[in-house]
Every structure is written in structure tokens, then in C-alpha cells.
Design a protein around this motif. Structure first.
Motif, PDB file in Angstrom:
ATOM      1  N   GLN A  12      41.147  26.054  35.992  1.00 20.19           N
ATOM      2  CA  GLN A  12      42.058  25.306  35.234  1.00 20.19           C
ATOM      3  C   GLN A  12      43.376  25.892  34.902  1.00 20.19           C
ATOM      4  O   GLN A  12      44.411  25.440  34.988  1.00 20.19           O
ATOM      5  CB  GLN A  12      41.449  24.683  33.941  1.00 20.19           C
ATOM      6  N   ARG A  13      43.131  27.277  34.372  1.00 19.01           N
ATOM      7  CA  ARG A  13      44.409  28.056  34.020  1.00 19.01           C
ATOM      8  C   ARG A  13      45.120  28.639  35.140  1.00 19.01           C
ATOM      9  O   ARG A  13      46.225  29.359  34.877  1.00 19.01           O
ATOM     10  CB  ARG A  13      43.990  28.939  32.994  1.00 19.01           C
ATOM     11  N   LEU A  14      44.613  28.432  36.210  1.00 13.88           N
ATOM     12  CA  LEU A  14      45.324  29.076  37.413  1.00 13.88           C
ATOM     13  C   LEU A  14      45.859  28.121  38.138  1.00 13.88           C
ATOM     14  O   LEU A  14      46.099  28.492  39.559  1.00 13.88           O
ATOM     15  CB  LEU A  14      44.180  29.914  38.373  1.00 13.88           C
ATOM     16  N   ARG A  15      45.952  26.858  38.098  1.00 11.89           N
ATOM     17  CA  ARG A  15      46.382  25.553  39.008  1.00 11.89           C
ATOM     18  C   ARG A  15      47.859  25.923  39.540  1.00 11.89           C
ATOM     19  O   ARG A  15      48.081  25.649  40.853  1.00 11.89           O
ATOM     20  CB  ARG A  15      46.051  24.402  38.267  1.00 11.89           C
ATOM     21  N   ASP A  16      48.760  26.591  38.709  1.00 14.64           N
ATOM     22  CA  ASP A  16      50.078  26.713  39.242  1.00 14.64           C
ATOM     23  C   ASP A  16      50.114  28.019  39.803  1.00 14.64           C
ATOM     24  O   ASP A  16      51.212  28.570  40.318  1.00 14.64           O
ATOM     25  CB  ASP A  16      51.088  26.491  38.176  1.00 14.64           C
ATOM     26  N   GLY A  17      48.958  28.789  40.005  1.00 15.62           N
ATOM     27  CA  GLY A  17      48.953  30.243  40.620  1.00 15.62           C
ATOM     28  C   GLY A  17      49.623  31.241  39.741  1.00 15.62           C
ATOM     29  O   GLY A  17      49.690  32.394  40.342  1.00 15.62           O
ATOM     30  N   THR A  18      50.054  30.881  38.598  1.00 12.73           N
ATOM     31  CA  THR A  18      50.476  32.184  37.776  1.00 12.73           C
ATOM     32  C   THR A  18      49.589  32.102  36.221  1.00 12.73           C
ATOM     33  O   THR A  18      49.657  31.261  35.431  1.00 12.73           O
ATOM     34  CB  THR A  18      52.026  31.584  37.406  1.00 12.73           C
ATOM     35  N   ASN A  22      29.760  41.540  32.001  1.00  8.25           N
ATOM     36  CA  ASN A  22      28.937  42.196  32.716  1.00  8.25           C
ATOM     37  C   ASN A  22      29.661  42.384  34.053  1.00  8.25           C
ATOM     38  O   ASN A  22      30.682  41.688  34.434  1.00  8.25           O
ATOM     39  CB  ASN A  22      27.665  41.692  32.927  1.00  8.25           C
ATOM     40  N   ASP A  23      29.208  43.534  35.007  1.00  8.81           N
ATOM     41  CA  ASP A  23      30.023  43.715  36.323  1.00  8.81           C
ATOM     42  C   ASP A  23      30.001  42.323  37.232  1.00  8.81           C
ATOM     43  O   ASP A  23      30.785  42.105  38.123  1.00  8.81           O
ATOM     44  CB  ASP A  23      29.509  44.899  36.836  1.00  8.81           C
ATOM     45  N   ASP A  24      28.752  41.900  37.139  1.00 13.19           N
ATOM     46  CA  ASP A  24      28.667  40.657  37.944  1.00 13.19           C
ATOM     47  C   ASP A  24      29.737  39.577  37.753  1.00 13.19           C
ATOM     48  O   ASP A  24      30.180  39.031  38.532  1.00 13.19           O
ATOM     49  CB  ASP A  24      27.139  40.018  37.931  1.00 13.19           C
ATOM     50  N   LEU A  25      29.786  39.454  36.632  1.00 13.05           N
ATOM     51  CA  LEU A  25      30.686  38.532  35.965  1.00 13.05           C
ATOM     52  C   LEU A  25      32.233  38.772  36.548  1.00 13.05           C
ATOM     53  O   LEU A  25      33.084  38.129  37.018  1.00 13.05           O
ATOM     54  CB  LEU A  25      30.640  38.297  34.603  1.00 13.05           C
ATOM     55  N   ALA A  26      32.410  40.189  36.503  1.00 11.09           N
ATOM     56  CA  ALA A  26      33.544  40.599  36.701  1.00 11.09           C
ATOM     57  C   ALA A  26      33.906  40.572  38.225  1.00 11.09           C
ATOM     58  O   ALA A  26      35.313  40.260  38.776  1.00 11.09           O
ATOM     59  CB  ALA A  26      33.830  42.038  36.324  1.00 11.09           C
ATOM     60  N   TYR A  27      33.015  40.764  38.921  1.00 10.56           N
ATOM     61  CA  TYR A  27      33.139  40.426  40.547  1.00 10.56           C
ATOM     62  C   TYR A  27      33.483  39.056  40.727  1.00 10.56           C
ATOM     63  O   TYR A  27      34.472  38.865  41.631  1.00 10.56           O
ATOM     64  CB  TYR A  27      31.870  40.807  41.243  1.00 10.56           C
ATOM     65  N   ARG A  28      32.838  38.105  40.091  1.00  9.87           N
ATOM     66  CA  ARG A  28      33.250  36.499  40.201  1.00  9.87           C
ATOM     67  C   ARG A  28      34.606  36.324  39.945  1.00  9.87           C
ATOM     68  O   ARG A  28      35.163  35.437  40.517  1.00  9.87           O
ATOM     69  CB  ARG A  28      32.013  35.826  39.673  1.00  9.87           C
ATOM     70  N   ASP A  70      30.412  31.305  27.985  1.00  2.36           N
ATOM     71  CA  ASP A  70      29.332  30.166  28.479  1.00  2.36           C
ATOM     72  C   ASP A  70      27.922  30.461  27.994  1.00  2.36           C
ATOM     73  O   ASP A  70      27.247  31.311  28.213  1.00  2.36           O
ATOM     74  CB  ASP A  70      29.288  30.762  30.118  1.00  2.36           C
ATOM     75  N   ASN A  71      27.696  29.129  27.464  1.00  7.20           N
ATOM     76  CA  ASN A  71      26.496  29.056  26.714  1.00  7.20           C
ATOM     77  C   ASN A  71      25.238  28.631  27.563  1.00  7.20           C
ATOM     78  O   ASN A  71      24.285  28.394  27.447  1.00  7.20           O
ATOM     79  CB  ASN A  71      26.382  28.281  25.538  1.00  7.20           C
ATOM     80  N   GLN A  72      25.509  28.325  28.983  1.00  9.15           N
ATOM     81  CA  GLN A  72      24.764  27.709  29.885  1.00  9.15           C
ATOM     82  C   GLN A  72      23.998  28.842  30.796  1.00  9.15           C
ATOM     83  O   GLN A  72      23.039  28.397  31.649  1.00  9.15           O
ATOM     84  CB  GLN A  72      25.431  26.548  30.800  1.00  9.15           C
ATOM     85  N   GLN A  73      24.668  30.099  30.416  1.00 10.27           N
ATOM     86  CA  GLN A  73      24.094  31.173  31.125  1.00 10.27           C
ATOM     87  C   GLN A  73      23.990  31.047  32.749  1.00 10.27           C
ATOM     88  O   GLN A  73      23.391  31.905  33.602  1.00 10.27           O
ATOM     89  CB  GLN A  73      22.331  31.439  30.646  1.00 10.27           C
ATOM     90  N   GLN A  74      24.949  30.464  33.036  1.00  8.99           N
ATOM     91  CA  GLN A  74      25.361  30.453  34.575  1.00  8.99           C
ATOM     92  C   GLN A  74      26.525  30.949  34.865  1.00  8.99           C
ATOM     93  O   GLN A  74      26.678  31.580  36.335  1.00  8.99           O
ATOM     94  CB  GLN A  74      25.067  29.164  35.269  1.00  8.99           C
ATOM     95  N   GLY A  75      27.567  31.038  34.070  1.00  2.04           N
ATOM     96  CA  GLY A  75      28.945  31.301  34.459  1.00  2.04           C
ATOM     97  C   GLY A  75      29.731  30.477  34.869  1.00  2.04           C
ATOM     98  O   GLY A  75      31.111  30.664  34.911  1.00  2.04           O
ATOM     99  N   GLU A  76      29.229  29.201  35.329  1.00  2.00           N
ATOM    100  CA  GLU A  76      30.004  28.101  35.704  1.00  2.00           C
ATOM    101  C   GLU A  76      31.161  27.847  34.753  1.00  2.00           C
ATOM    102  O   GLU A  76      32.200  27.303  35.229  1.00  2.00           O
ATOM    103  CB  GLU A  76      29.161  26.906  36.093  1.00  2.00           C
ATOM    104  N   GLN A  77      30.873  27.641  33.517  1.00  2.00           N
ATOM    105  CA  GLN A  77      32.014  27.101  32.362  1.00  2.00           C
ATOM    106  C   GLN A  77      33.147  28.249  32.539  1.00  2.00           C
ATOM    107  O   GLN A  77      34.179  27.753  32.312  1.00  2.00           O
ATOM    108  CB  GLN A  77      31.320  27.070  31.347  1.00  2.00           C
ATOM    109  N   ILE A  78      32.999  29.597  32.839  1.00  2.00           N
ATOM    110  CA  ILE A  78      33.874  30.518  32.848  1.00  2.00           C
ATOM    111  C   ILE A  78      34.858  30.385  34.048  1.00  2.00           C
ATOM    112  O   ILE A  78      35.951  30.205  34.155  1.00  2.00           O
ATOM    113  CB  ILE A  78      33.348  31.963  32.835  1.00  2.00           C
ATOM    114  N   ILE A  79      34.064  30.116  35.160  1.00  2.00           N
ATOM    115  CA  ILE A  79      34.712  29.811  36.610  1.00  2.00           C
ATOM    116  C   ILE A  79      35.652  28.722  36.293  1.00  2.00           C
ATOM    117  O   ILE A  79      36.943  28.697  36.951  1.00  2.00           O
ATOM    118  CB  ILE A  79      33.948  30.023  37.599  1.00  2.00           C
ATOM    119  N   SER A  80      35.301  27.660  35.800  1.00  2.00           N
ATOM    120  CA  SER A  80      35.926  26.349  35.682  1.00  2.00           C
ATOM    121  C   SER A  80      37.308  26.530  34.852  1.00  2.00           C
ATOM    122  O   SER A  80      38.357  26.046  35.137  1.00  2.00           O
ATOM    123  CB  SER A  80      35.054  25.157  35.131  1.00  2.00           C
TER     124      SER A  80
END
Length: 331
Positions: free
Chosen positions: A227-233, A243-249, A213-223
Motif C-alpha cells: 500500500q505504501r509503495l503504490r507510486d513506487g516511491t 527476523n531474517d526471514d521477514l527481512a528477505y520477504r 502482524d498479529n496473525q503470525q504469517q507476515g501477510e499484514q506486513i506485506i500488504s
């Protein structure tokens, strides 16, 4: 001593019945007889005398103060780093002046300017800018970012930590790895964490992918995750977060989609952040040696010979299970 006036070293000497030179030796840590030392300390206590270290420093051309510039105290790693630097300075009979810089080089440069105005003996900075200008009047040491050949930098072994995280996930049975990282606008030592992760995956011949994520917010990673979890698998079974904050999110997103951590997906972070300064970690993590980093930065900024060698002090990290990997689960 005049009534209402502050006691002086001369007053302490008269009260203790010793010479002014003896009082000076006691307050400056120069060995004297045990009896004399006790007499001076007891006399100072009776008079309420306090050694003015600031004034003593001015006589030697120093203020005995070091400035610390941080981008925030809301991140637990930064608040812990500030505490350890303050403790390290206090052990060396120095005090810390804290500045919080808003994002952007102008704010950091303004903090540097104000630190110089306070006549600090040195500056330790966590900077997000490649072009923070060093002031020739004070020594500068950075944390996690090399900004100039003559400015020492202190960091943990970010590359080695990324390698160790990938190797640990593979050791724990992961076959398809994902690395996620929030990049800063300016290049920094923590960027090497994802590089080390990738190297370890390639060396082991393990399938892996990366999201930065180059936007420094982490939203790109969450998105990306959603997208890769839409079918739950999930199509990955191990994640390294820089970092640990990102790991928690990331863990929260997985659980929201019904993915079990660590049974289905194992997660390793980086920093060693603990819950409310307790014993429990936020996640399994690569622990940065914060105290050693603080001590090293203080030693460099107080370097007595006046030199600022070109140096990257790279300190080793260690792994600890914290609930998001299978080695954390009790049988």
C-alpha cells in the motif's frame, strides 16, 4: 567370552590382563597409568566392546538423555539451534531426543508428556504457549519465553538488539525508519526487539512508524508495504525486521516495486541466518549467539544440584553487514 555373545567389561579385563576395577576407571574417566589405559582401550577395540552409557545412566537413576521441543525445523534458526544443542549435549556425553510440536498448547503438552514417558533427565523447549505445564519429574528450560518463576529461560538480548539495529540505520544515514514485527499469540522475549527499536528512534528524535502482524504469517506486513509503495516511491529509507526471514520477504517486495536495496532503502534483520550454511548472510542482521544459547540451556537443564532458579539468561547480540545496508557495498 561365549561365542556370539556381546563382550562385557569382565571380558575386557581378562583380554587386557588387568583388574575389573581398572577397566571401570578407564571407562569412567578416572585417572590410571597410561600403560593400563592403553591396554584397556586396545583390548576393548579387539573385542568390539562398546560402553553402554544408557545402562550406566540407569544405574544412577538417569537416562543421560535430554528432550528438545521445537515448533519446526523448517526455520533455519531452529535447525541451527537444534544442531548446537545436540553438539553441546554430546560434549557432555548426553544424547538428544527431538520432538516437533504442531502449533497450539495441546501438541506441546503432548510432547512434554512423551518426553517424561521416555524418562529424560530434562527438557529444553521453544514454546508458543504461556501455559505449558512443567512436569515435576524433569527439569525444564525454555528458549525465548518466560513461562513460570521457577523455569529458567535463555534468550538473546532482544531489546538491545532492536536498539542497535535502529542506531545502525541512523548511523548509516537513514532519516525515516520503519519497524516490522510478527508477534506470537503468547508474549515472548522476541517481542522486545520492536520495543528496543522504538526506544532508539524516540531517543534519537528520528521519524519512524511500526507495523506489527498479529496473525503470525507476515501477510499484514506485506500488504502494508504494498500500500505504501503504490507510486513506487517509499516514504521510508530504513527498515528493521524482527527476523531474517521477514527481512528477505520485505526485500523481495521492495525490489518487485522497483525500489533499490540498499541504495534507496536499507534493511536490517535479526537472527544471523546464512545462505545454505555458507558465509553469506541473507541480509544485514543482528546475530544471535546460538552456540552460547545452546550451551547455556544445556548447562541449566543439567544443573547438578537439582535446583531450577528463576533466571533469564540474556546473551549479547552483534551486528554484521550482509548486503542490505550501505556499509555492505564496496566503493
Amino acid at each position: 567370552m561365549k561365542k556370539g555373545s556381546m563382550p562385557t567389561m569382565k571380558d575386557v579385563a581378562q583380554e587386557a590382563g588387568v583388574s575389573l576395577g581398572t577397566v571401570s576407571k578407564v571407562f569412567n574417566g578416572i585417572p590410571v597409568g597410561k600403560m593400563y589405559q592403553q591396554q584397556v582401550q586396545e583390548a576393548a577395540a579387539r573385542l568390539g566392546y562398546r560402553l553402554n552409557r544408557y545402562a550406566r545412566g540407569l544405574k544412577s537413576g538417569k537416562t543421560l538423555t535430554v528432550a528438545l521441543i521445537l515448533p519446526s525445523l523448517q526455520t533455519q534458526f531452529f535447525s541451527t539451534l537444534a544442531q548446537k544443542i545436540c553438539e553441546s549435549l554430546r560434549e557432555r556425553e548426553r544424547q538428544m531426543l527431538l520432538f516437533i510440536a504442531q502449533p497450539g498448547m495441546e501438541s506441546e503438552q503432548d510432547c512434554m508428556r512423551r518426553a517424561v514417558e521416555h524418562q529424560v533427565d530434562g527438557v529444553i523447549a521453544v514454546t508458543y504457549s504461556d501455559d505449558l505445564r512443567k512436569n515435576s519429574q524433569v527439569r525444564l528450560v525454555t528458549i525465548d519465553r518466560l513461562i513460570a518463576p521457577d523455569v529458567p529461560c535463555v534468550s538473546s538480548d532482544n531489546y538491545g538488539g532492536g536498539q542497535m539495529a535502529a542506531q545502525k540505520l541512523i548511523e548509516l544515514g537513514c532519516k525515516r525508519l520503519l519497524g516490522v514485527h510478527i508477534a506470537c499469540a503468547a508474549s515472548s522475549e522476541p517481542d522486545k526487539r520492536i520495543d528496543g527499536f522504538c526506544f532508539a528512534c524516540r531517543s534519537a528524535g528520528v521519524e519512524f512508524s511500526v507495523c506489527v502482524d498479529n496473525q503470525q504469517q507476515g501477510e499484514q506486513i506485506i500488504s502494508f508495504l504494498e500500500q505504501r509503495l503504490r507510486d513506487g516511491t517509499p516514504d521510508f529509507d530504513g527498515i528493521f525486521c524482527s527476523n531474517d526471514d521477514l527481512a528477505y520477504r520485505v526485500g523481495s517486495v521492495l525490489r518487485e516495486h522497483g525500489v533499490k536495496v540498499p541504495e534507496q532503502v536499507q534493511i536490517i534483520g535479526y537472527d544471523g541466518v546464512k545462505k545454505f550454511e555458507g558465509r553469506d548472510l541473507f541480509c544485514s542482521t543482528m546475530i544471535q549467539p546460538v552456540k552460547e544459547m545452546a550451551d547455556t540451556a544445556v548447562d541449566l537443564v543439567l544443573n547438578s544440584d537439582g535446583t531450577s532458579p528463576s533466571i533469564l539468561a540474556c546473551l549479547p547480540v552483534s551486528y554484521m553487514a550482509g548486503g542490505t545496508t550501505k556499509d555492505s557495498v564496496q566503493p
